[in-house]
Design an enzyme around this catalytic site. Structure first.
Site, PDB file in Angstrom:
ATOM      1  N   SER A 294       0.855  -1.192   0.000  1.00  0.00           N
ATOM      2  CA  SER A 294       0.000   0.000   0.000  1.00  0.00           C
ATOM      3  C   SER A 294       0.893   1.245   0.000  1.00  0.00           C
ATOM      4  O   SER A 294       1.774   1.350  -0.842  1.00  0.00           O
ATOM      5  CB  SER A 294      -0.943  -0.064   1.215  1.00  0.00           C
ATOM      6  OG  SER A 294      -2.032   0.796   1.045  1.00  0.00           O
ATOM      7  N   HIS A 428      -6.897  -6.360   1.121  1.00  0.00           N
ATOM      8  CA  HIS A 428      -5.778  -5.444   0.859  1.00  0.00           C
ATOM      9  C   HIS A 428      -4.573  -5.843   1.724  1.00  0.00           C
ATOM     10  O   HIS A 428      -4.680  -5.927   2.942  1.00  0.00           O
ATOM     11  CB  HIS A 428      -6.224  -4.025   1.202  1.00  0.00           C
ATOM     12  CG  HIS A 428      -5.230  -2.958   0.858  1.00  0.00           C
ATOM     13  ND1 HIS A 428      -4.466  -2.989  -0.282  1.00  0.00           N
ATOM     14  CD2 HIS A 428      -4.877  -1.821   1.523  1.00  0.00           C
ATOM     15  CE1 HIS A 428      -3.686  -1.904  -0.315  1.00  0.00           C
ATOM     16  NE2 HIS A 428      -3.917  -1.187   0.769  1.00  0.00           N
TER      17      HIS A 428
END
Ligand SMILES: *[C@@H]1O[C@H](CO)[C@@H](O)[C@H](O)[C@H]1NC(C)=O
Ligand SMILES: *[C@@H]1O[C@H](CO)[C@@H](O)[C@H](O)[C@H]1NC(C)=O
Length: 483
Positions: A294, A428
């Site tokens: 990320s 994620h």
């Protein structure tokens, strides 16, 4: 309208959590999470214990993961979610006065005036429009791109500091590298931890994976791991108060133009300096990989781009600001997808320079995009991983951007040194085990020195939220063979 970003998502997740608590009471106890599975984080209502042989480890506020071993690394400071800033970015500073020094007659300005291109800029044209024809030409072109990245979006990378010293201590499989860096009258110390494999190191020392903030992909045996507290080097809490805060700025001053991305990459360079001058650490400084997920995936790519001693670059779910291109992310947004874009990113955090805010509403003036940031890694190996099930990432942009970057590895005759894998079906920063063979191929070949490993890996599931990738609209060059 809600601004969709990581913090907004966490807010929604907290609402969902309140609802799901009621259901959780009715659920039978969940099984343990498997190794590499999620075991906690904001919004997580699944199992919080881990399969035997693994430990639930905080990667960031949104994600805890079952990592193998009893001595799993922990992150030192996960950034706390904060509300969106209410002020606009501060006025841009002037671009750096001098450009990056390179040998020879290569001109490397920080900006190219009059540039305008709605497509992705051609990697194989110099700033003045002449053709890049040889591998030697590419060295100059690479230096030009590096300056453009600093000049437009990342801020200037300072040269090496005036002095650096390191001490190493070890207890069992845990080591600490205490690094002191001085510049002018200031000095800073930071002390990343290393987890070593058991047994004797190979000649030259163990290969090492440096993980920004925490490790979120599986590392095979025979490789040491280091958790790099990059948020201590440059804070990343928000777009205003974090600017100029952190160890890097204690050394270079609060008004240094370097953004958090640049400051973090500078820290990676200092870690490699320290490893080079500390043979007792038993780490091979020529076998260092950098990874992160990320926001930290964006950072890992910047480190691989800015520091040529990074031997393997592995951005995970980095999206816009990472392996996605600004122009393509804007196209996805214009096509109706809710993805992270340049205009959003300069209001979310201090990852990029204040100067970048000058350009986010007029991307066509950028004489580079992130396919060229990735190309700074070439011909060194890189594989990036993307997730089409996390809406905020821009799936078409990452695929298109890495397709464009791939032409540089092709031109240099090493297409199998650049990989890209894009799947869905996982949270994620959770690791999809289906991609472990591709990841391991890169580790095996480039960190563990195995031969006869096939690192050809470039694939997508084509799940682009209904937006169509039309290569001719974005890539208008043919790929040369650089001799
Ligand atoms: C964008 O840049 C182009 C080329 O420099 C310029 O002509 C145009 O006026 C700019 N547009 C905006 C909105 O700033
Ligand atoms: C390497 O792997 C790729 C992708 O799986 C495959 O297409 C290719 O044929 C393989 N090459 C060799 C030499 O086995």
């Amino acid at each position: 309208m809600h601004r969709l970003n990581e913090d907004w998502l966490s807010g929604k997740m907290q609402l969902f959590t309140a609802v799901s608590v009621a259901f959780a009471l009715l659920q039978v106890t969940r099984a343990q999470s498997p190794v590499w599975g999620q075991c906690g984080g904001i919004g997580w209502s699944g199992a919080t214990s881990c399969a035997s042989g693994s430990v639930c480890t905080v990667v960031n506020s949104y994600y805890s993961q079952c990592l193998p071993g009893a001595a799993a690394p922990t992150t030192t400071s996960a950034p706390a979610p904060t509300s969106a800033p209410t002020t606009s970015p501060s006025a841009p500073t002037s671009t750096p006065a001098t450009s990056t020094a390179v040998p020879g007659s290569c001109s490397t300005p920080f900006t190219v005036s009059g540039y305008s291109n709605t497509k992705l800029p051609n990697p194989f044209l110099f700033d003045d429009g002449t053709a890049v024809k040889t591998k030697e030409d590419w060295e100059c072109r690479r230096a030009q791109i590096l300056s453009l990245v600093e000049g437009y979006e990342a801020g200037a990378l300072p040269g090496p500091p005036s002095s650096l010293s390191a001490t190493f201590t070890q207890s069992g499989t845990s080591g600490t590298l205490a690094i002191t860096v001085s510049n002018g009258g200031s000095s800073i110390t930071f002390s990343p931890k290393i987890t070593f494999p058991s047994g004797s190191p190979p000649a030259g020392g163990w290969p090492l994976v440096i993980a920004y903030d925490g490790l979120s992909l599986p590392v095979p045996s025979g490789i040491a791991t280091m958790i790099y507290a990059n948020s201590d080097m440059a804070q990343q809490n928000d777009a205003s108060t974090s600017r100029g805060v952190g160890l890097f700025y204690n050394l270079y001053g609060k008004s240094a133009t370097a953004s958090a991305m640049t400051a973090w990459a500078w820290g990676v360079s200092r870690i490699i300096d320290a490893l080079e001058q500390t043979p007792s650490a038993n780490i091979n400084p020529q076998k260092v990989a950098v990874t992160g997920c990320s926001r930290d995936g964006k950072g890992a790519l910047m480190a691989g781009a800015l520091e040529p001693r990074v031997a393997l670059t592995i951005p995970q779910e980095s999206g816009s600001g990472g392996d996605a291109c600004w122009r393509l992310s804007k196209f996805e947004q214009d096509s109706g997808s809710q993805v992270q874009t340049a205009t959003e990113i300069v209001t979310e955090n201090v990852w990029f320079s204040t100067n970048f805010a000058n350009y986010v509403n007029n991307l066509s003036v950028l004489p580079f995009d992130h396919h060229l940031l990735a190309a700074l890694v070439a011909p060194r190996p890189m594989i990036s991983f993307e997730n089409t099930d996390y809406v905020w990432l821009s799936p078409l942009s990452s695929f298109g951007c890495m397709t464009a970057a791939h032409t540089v590895w092709q031109a240099l005759g090493v297409p199998d040194l650049h990989g890209f894998e894009q799947v869905g079906g996982h949270a994620h920063c959770a690791w999809p085990s289906s991609l472990t063979p591709q990841l391991n191929a890169f580790f095996d070949r480039f960190l563990l020195g195995q031969s006869n490993v096939n690192t050809t890996a470039f694939a997508t599931n084509n799940q682009f939220n209904g937006v169509t990738w039309n290569q001719a609209n974005w890539i208008d060059w043919t790929t040369p063979t650089l001799t």
